[in-house]
Design an enzyme around this catalytic site. Structure first.
Site, PDB file in Angstrom:
ATOM      1  N   HIS A  54       0.849  -1.190   0.000  1.00  0.00           N
ATOM      2  CA  HIS A  54       0.000   0.000   0.000  1.00  0.00           C
ATOM      3  C   HIS A  54       0.885   1.240   0.000  1.00  0.00           C
ATOM      4  CE1 HIS A  54      -2.619   3.151   1.622  1.00  0.00           C
ATOM      5  NE2 HIS A  54      -3.628   2.430   1.176  1.00  0.00           N
TER       6      HIS A  54
ATOM      7  N   ASP B  84     -11.358   1.915  -1.566  1.00  0.00           N
ATOM      8  CA  ASP B  84     -10.424   2.815  -0.897  1.00  0.00           C
ATOM      9  C   ASP B  84     -11.102   3.560   0.248  1.00  0.00           C
ATOM     10  OD1 ASP B  84      -7.908   3.736  -0.378  1.00  0.00           O
ATOM     11  OD2 ASP B  84      -7.750   5.040  -2.121  1.00  0.00           O
TER      12      ASP B  84
END
Length: 351
Positions: free
Chosen positions: A188, A314
């Site tokens: 990430h 997200d």
């Protein structure tokens, strides 16, 4: 594109969101302490100096949503038609923490908390293990604990750790553990380290608008060109945001990498068993977090294969029902759309 978004598979598929964040209060308080006492790097000051302190509606809503692994999050999932969320400790996790014992303690507590919430809502929440790469051996043990005791289905690392990247030999125990348990690594984004952030920061481009993707894409390329997939051929690495733009670059990456190898230009650049594009079709997985754009989704499917591209929202950084509608409406064969929303996540996270 309007109308009610429902869970339960009324479109013929479930929606499994694969890059969804949570935080603990203790984690955020440490970020604030580091910003205040000057131990935070420039990226943390920029990112968490805003999200954890700003009175803006966006910042306050994001913090409230990050801290909730209960009714509010479930209500948001229901409202946006999200059947299952794959959850990970929000970036940058514990990786910037200078006190190693503190970092490991925060990660351990976050993993225990996430496991409890996943057990409370087993049909909705799926966990990924948080680690402290500052201690690779401890992180390897925590990966095994997450997989074997906590029921987690993957591991998330938030790109660099205080400027160090996972291609360094010291991090090899992490990859051995990932292969031992057969779980994917999700890389990430984090804010770029101080060594590269200044030109982005002065233009306001250090975060999700640009800096995240540039830094994380470079991290994945470092791993590939270092031969990580030759050493660990079963390893699967996921990146979000439509592959941090790398699928679009594959032709040039292959050409210039091979030219560099032939020329012996860099001592660190050795021949690989496959091309970079081939690794994208065998060892790299992409989610569309923050990139609800049909042309990009379809392009990644065309160069990587439909089985390697997955849906993500997200949450809570980008929460827009219009984006879910747009993904539902994509012009693609039903089987490919079902792979995108549901069955790829089921396969790669072993759900």
């Amino acid at each position: 594109m309007t109308g009610e978004l429902k869970t339960g598979g009324d479109k013929g598929y479930l929606r499994i969101a694969t890059e969804e964040a949570f935080a603990t209060r203790e984690q955020i308080d440490i970020y604030l302490r580091m910003v205040k006492d000057g131990s935070a790097d420039k990226g943390m000051v920029s990112l968490w100096g805003f999200y954890a302190k700003s009175p803006s509606e966006r910042a306050m809503t994001i913090i409230e949503r990050l801290l909730d692994l209960g009714e509010r999050r479930l209500a948001d999932m229901d409202a946006h038609g999200i059947d299952k969320a794959i959850l990970a400790l929000t970036s940058p996790g514990v990786q910037p923490l200078l006190d190693l014992d503190e970092a490991k303690g925060i990660a351990l507590a976050a993993n225990d908390y996430l496991a409890e919430r996943c057990q409370a809502h087993p049909d909705r929440f799926i966990g990924m293990t948080a680690v402290a790469p500052q201690d690779p051996e401890w992180s390897a043990a925590e990966i095994r604990r997450g997989a074997r005791e906590l029921g987690f289905k993957g591991v998330q690392i938030n790109s660099h750790t205080q400027g160090e990247y996972l291609d360094a030999a010291k991090f090899d125990p992490i990859f051995r553990a990932l292969c031992d348990v057969g779980q994917p690594l999700y890389i990430h984004p984090s804010t770029p380290p101080d060594a590269m952030i200044d030109p982005m920061l002065e233009a306001g481009l250090d975060g999700a608008i640009f800096g995240f993707g540039v830094e994380t894409g470079m991290h994945l390329l470092r791993l590939i060109t270092s031969g990580i997939f030759d050493r660990y051929p079963t390893l699967q690495i996921m990146v979000g945001h439509m592959g941090e733009a790398l699928p679009y670059w594959l032709y040039r990456l292959d050409y210039m990498h091979q030219a560099g190898v032939r020329a012996n230009r860099y001592a660190c650049m050795k021949p690989l068993k496959k091309t970079i594009a081939e690794y994208f079709r065998s060892n790299v997985l992409v989610t569309n977090s923050g990139m609800a754009w049909e042309p990009a989704v379809k392009f990644a499917q065309s160069v990587m294969g439909t089985e390697r591209v997955m849906y993500a929202m997200d949450y809570p950084y980008e929460v827009m029902p219009e984006e879910v509608h747009a993904m539902d409406a994509m012009d693609m064969p039903f089987d490919a759309k079902r792979q995108f929303f549901q069955t790829n996540a089921e396969k790669w996270f072993n759900l």
